[in-house]
Motif scaffolding. Structure first.
Motif, PDB file in Angstrom:
ATOM      1  N   THR A 179      -0.093 -10.582   5.803  1.00 21.58           N
ATOM      2  CA  THR A 179       0.965  -9.591   5.875  1.00 21.58           C
ATOM      3  C   THR A 179       0.781  -8.601   4.736  1.00 21.58           C
ATOM      4  O   THR A 179       0.596  -8.989   3.583  1.00 21.58           O
ATOM      5  CB  THR A 179       2.356 -10.258   5.782  1.00 21.58           C
ATOM      6  OG1 THR A 179       2.494 -11.171   6.876  1.00 21.58           O
ATOM      7  CG2 THR A 179       3.470  -9.226   5.838  1.00 21.58           C
ATOM      8  N   LEU A 180       0.793  -7.328   5.085  1.00 18.09           N
ATOM      9  CA  LEU A 180       0.719  -6.240   4.119  1.00 18.09           C
ATOM     10  C   LEU A 180       2.008  -5.436   4.215  1.00 18.09           C
ATOM     11  O   LEU A 180       2.673  -5.444   5.251  1.00 18.09           O
ATOM     12  CB  LEU A 180      -0.466  -5.325   4.422  1.00 18.09           C
ATOM     13  CG  LEU A 180      -1.843  -5.965   4.367  1.00 18.09           C
ATOM     14  CD1 LEU A 180      -2.881  -5.041   4.994  1.00 18.09           C
ATOM     15  CD2 LEU A 180      -2.212  -6.282   2.927  1.00 18.09           C
ATOM     16  N   MET A 181       2.336  -4.752   3.142  1.00 15.26           N
ATOM     17  CA  MET A 181       3.492  -3.863   3.158  1.00 15.26           C
ATOM     18  C   MET A 181       3.013  -2.447   2.882  1.00 15.26           C
ATOM     19  O   MET A 181       1.922  -2.242   2.338  1.00 15.26           O
ATOM     20  CB  MET A 181       4.510  -4.304   2.117  1.00 15.26           C
ATOM     21  CG  MET A 181       5.182  -5.625   2.466  1.00 15.26           C
ATOM     22  SD  MET A 181       6.460  -6.085   1.293  1.00 15.26           S
ATOM     23  CE  MET A 181       5.480  -6.964   0.097  1.00 15.26           C
ATOM     24  N   ALA A 182       3.830  -1.474   3.258  1.00 12.23           N
ATOM     25  CA  ALA A 182       3.489  -0.073   3.047  1.00 12.23           C
ATOM     26  C   ALA A 182       4.748   0.708   2.727  1.00 12.23           C
ATOM     27  O   ALA A 182       5.844   0.340   3.142  1.00 12.23           O
ATOM     28  CB  ALA A 182       2.818   0.506   4.287  1.00 12.23           C
TER      29      ALA A 182
ATOM     30  N   GLN B  44      -3.077  -0.535  13.753  1.00 10.93           N
ATOM     31  CA  GLN B  44      -2.763  -1.161  15.032  1.00 10.93           C
ATOM     32  C   GLN B  44      -3.927  -0.980  16.009  1.00 10.93           C
ATOM     33  O   GLN B  44      -4.336  -1.924  16.681  1.00 10.93           O
ATOM     34  CB  GLN B  44      -1.484  -0.562  15.642  1.00 10.93           C
ATOM     35  CG  GLN B  44      -0.216  -1.032  14.968  1.00 10.93           C
ATOM     36  CD  GLN B  44       1.013  -0.369  15.579  1.00 10.93           C
ATOM     37  OE1 GLN B  44       1.139   0.848  15.559  1.00 10.93           O
ATOM     38  NE2 GLN B  44       1.907  -1.189  16.116  1.00 10.93           N
ATOM     39  N   GLU B  45      -4.450   0.232  16.079  1.00 13.86           N
ATOM     40  CA  GLU B  45      -5.543   0.522  17.000  1.00 13.86           C
ATOM     41  C   GLU B  45      -6.866  -0.087  16.532  1.00 13.86           C
ATOM     42  O   GLU B  45      -7.598  -0.671  17.317  1.00 13.86           O
ATOM     43  CB  GLU B  45      -5.701   2.038  17.156  1.00 13.86           C
ATOM     44  CG  GLU B  45      -4.533   2.684  17.856  1.00 13.86           C
ATOM     45  CD  GLU B  45      -4.563   4.204  17.803  1.00 13.86           C
ATOM     46  OE1 GLU B  45      -5.600   4.785  17.417  1.00 13.86           O
ATOM     47  OE2 GLU B  45      -3.537   4.810  18.148  1.00 13.86           O
TER      48      GLU B  45
ATOM     49  N   LEU C 266       0.848  -1.186   0.000  1.00 16.20           N
ATOM     50  CA  LEU C 266       0.000   0.000   0.000  1.00 16.20           C
ATOM     51  C   LEU C 266       0.887   1.240   0.000  1.00 16.20           C
ATOM     52  O   LEU C 266       1.776   1.372   0.848  1.00 16.20           O
ATOM     53  CB  LEU C 266      -0.910   0.002   1.227  1.00 16.20           C
ATOM     54  CG  LEU C 266      -1.842  -1.207   1.340  1.00 16.20           C
ATOM     55  CD1 LEU C 266      -2.518  -1.229   2.705  1.00 16.20           C
ATOM     56  CD2 LEU C 266      -2.865  -1.198   0.225  1.00 16.20           C
ATOM     57  N   ALA C 267       0.687   2.130  -0.957  1.00 15.92           N
ATOM     58  CA  ALA C 267       1.468   3.358  -1.064  1.00 15.92           C
ATOM     59  C   ALA C 267       0.661   4.487  -0.429  1.00 15.92           C
ATOM     60  O   ALA C 267      -0.373   4.882  -0.963  1.00 15.92           O
ATOM     61  CB  ALA C 267       1.778   3.654  -2.523  1.00 15.92           C
ATOM     62  N   PHE C 268       1.126   4.985   0.697  1.00 18.60           N
ATOM     63  CA  PHE C 268       0.379   5.973   1.456  1.00 18.60           C
ATOM     64  C   PHE C 268       0.826   7.411   1.221  1.00 18.60           C
ATOM     65  O   PHE C 268       0.372   8.321   1.898  1.00 18.60           O
ATOM     66  CB  PHE C 268       0.439   5.650   2.951  1.00 18.60           C
ATOM     67  CG  PHE C 268      -0.388   4.456   3.318  1.00 18.60           C
ATOM     68  CD1 PHE C 268      -1.774   4.537   3.354  1.00 18.60           C
ATOM     69  CD2 PHE C 268       0.213   3.252   3.630  1.00 18.60           C
ATOM     70  CE1 PHE C 268      -2.547   3.435   3.704  1.00 18.60           C
ATOM     71  CE2 PHE C 268      -0.548   2.146   3.983  1.00 18.60           C
ATOM     72  CZ  PHE C 268      -1.927   2.245   4.014  1.00 18.60           C
ATOM     73  N   GLY C 269       1.740   7.643   0.289  1.00 16.28           N
ATOM     74  CA  GLY C 269       2.111   8.992  -0.094  1.00 16.28           C
ATOM     75  C   GLY C 269       2.525   9.900   1.052  1.00 16.28           C
ATOM     76  O   GLY C 269       2.154  11.068   1.091  1.00 16.28           O
ATOM     77  N   GLY C 270       3.286   9.378   1.979  1.00 14.34           N
ATOM     78  CA  GLY C 270       3.754  10.185   3.105  1.00 14.34           C
ATOM     79  C   GLY C 270       3.002   9.944   4.399  1.00 14.34           C
ATOM     80  O   GLY C 270       3.307  10.563   5.417  1.00 14.34           O
ATOM     81  N   HIS C 271       2.041   9.038   4.388  1.00 12.87           N
ATOM     82  CA  HIS C 271       1.201   8.811   5.565  1.00 12.87           C
ATOM     83  C   HIS C 271       1.290   7.385   6.105  1.00 12.87           C
ATOM     84  O   HIS C 271       0.414   6.953   6.852  1.00 12.87           O
ATOM     85  CB  HIS C 271      -0.254   9.145   5.230  1.00 12.87           C
ATOM     86  CG  HIS C 271      -0.431  10.534   4.704  1.00 12.87           C
ATOM     87  ND1 HIS C 271      -0.471  11.635   5.519  1.00 12.87           N
ATOM     88  CD2 HIS C 271      -0.540  10.992   3.432  1.00 12.87           C
ATOM     89  CE1 HIS C 271      -0.616  12.721   4.780  1.00 12.87           C
ATOM     90  NE2 HIS C 271      -0.662  12.364   3.507  1.00 12.87           N
ATOM     91  N   SER C 272       2.312   6.651   5.722  1.00 15.96           N
ATOM     92  CA  SER C 272       2.427   5.243   6.135  1.00 15.96           C
ATOM     93  C   SER C 272       2.442   5.063   7.642  1.00 15.96           C
ATOM     94  O   SER C 272       1.754   4.197   8.173  1.00 15.96           O
ATOM     95  CB  SER C 272       3.690   4.601   5.543  1.00 15.96           C
ATOM     96  OG  SER C 272       3.556   4.423   4.168  1.00 15.96           O
ATOM     97  N   GLU C 273       3.226   5.850   8.330  1.00 20.74           N
ATOM     98  CA  GLU C 273       3.340   5.669   9.782  1.00 20.74           C
ATOM     99  C   GLU C 273       1.993   5.894  10.459  1.00 20.74           C
ATOM    100  O   GLU C 273       1.571   5.102  11.306  1.00 20.74           O
ATOM    101  CB  GLU C 273       4.402   6.603  10.361  1.00 20.74           C
ATOM    102  CG  GLU C 273       4.719   6.306  11.802  1.00 20.74           C
ATOM    103  CD  GLU C 273       5.986   6.976  12.289  1.00 20.74           C
ATOM    104  OE1 GLU C 273       6.423   6.626  13.403  1.00 20.74           O
ATOM    105  OE2 GLU C 273       6.550   7.832  11.577  1.00 20.74           O
ATOM    106  N   ALA C 274       1.281   6.953  10.077  1.00 22.85           N
ATOM    107  CA  ALA C 274      -0.037   7.225  10.660  1.00 22.85           C
ATOM    108  C   ALA C 274      -1.027   6.128  10.307  1.00 22.85           C
ATOM    109  O   ALA C 274      -1.834   5.711  11.145  1.00 22.85           O
ATOM    110  CB  ALA C 274      -0.549   8.584  10.183  1.00 22.85           C
ATOM    111  N   ALA C 275      -0.979   5.642   9.066  1.00 19.36           N
ATOM    112  CA  ALA C 275      -1.888   4.571   8.639  1.00 19.36           C
ATOM    113  C   ALA C 275      -1.638   3.300   9.446  1.00 19.36           C
ATOM    114  O   ALA C 275      -2.583   2.666   9.926  1.00 19.36           O
ATOM    115  CB  ALA C 275      -1.731   4.298   7.147  1.00 19.36           C
TER     116      ALA C 275
END
Length: 139
Positions: A63-66, A21-22, A7-16
């Motif tokens: 398992t997903l990647m980002a 997690q939550e 998944l390409a989050f365009g700068g938002h991977s950590e928040a995603a």
């Protein structure tokens, strides 16, 4: 052969990933920032070296990647893919659907369907499309 989803989050991977997690109990397996690349040539590729070069996380048995990629986007645009999430029962489906809907957009509210007791679709706050279904019960 194995196919894995990135998944390409365009700068938002950590928040995603923190959101997953939550909301879904995701477990982070790997999170590498551009600045921490073992290849020195890649450490300065991104305009923001603190963004995620590669991450891997597990939701249930999947398992997903980002990645934030090289460019950052105000709103990532993930189209043409829907992730299916199978809940063990109606209560879990309602909980997961509510969590994914927080800040997202419901496409199809949870409702009974001919294949399951509850099914619904939502695009989460990061632009990822999800279908939530109650898993088929063995009779």
């Amino acid at each position: 052969m194995q196919v894995e989803t990135i998944l390409a989050f365009g700068g938002h991977s950590e928040a995603a990933i923190k959101f997953y997690q939550e909301a879904l109990g995701a477990e982070v397996l790997i999170m590498m920032r551009w600045k921490d690349s073992p290849d020195p040539g890649l450490r300065t590729v991104s305009s923001d070296p603190d963004k995620i070069m590669h991450a891997s996380f597990r939701i249930g048995n999947t398992t997903l990647m980002a990645s934030d990629g090289i460019e950052t986007l105000a709103h990532p645009d993930i189209k043409g893919v829907t992730l299916n999430l199978e809940a063990k029962d109606d209560a879990e489906a309602q909980k997961l659907f509510a969590a994914l809907s927080d800040g997202g957009k419901v496409q199809m509210p949870l409702a009974k369907a001919f294949w399951t007791s509850l099914s619904g679709m939502v695009i989460d706050r990061f632009g990822v499309s999800w279908m939530v279904n109650v898993a088929a019960q063995d009779n």
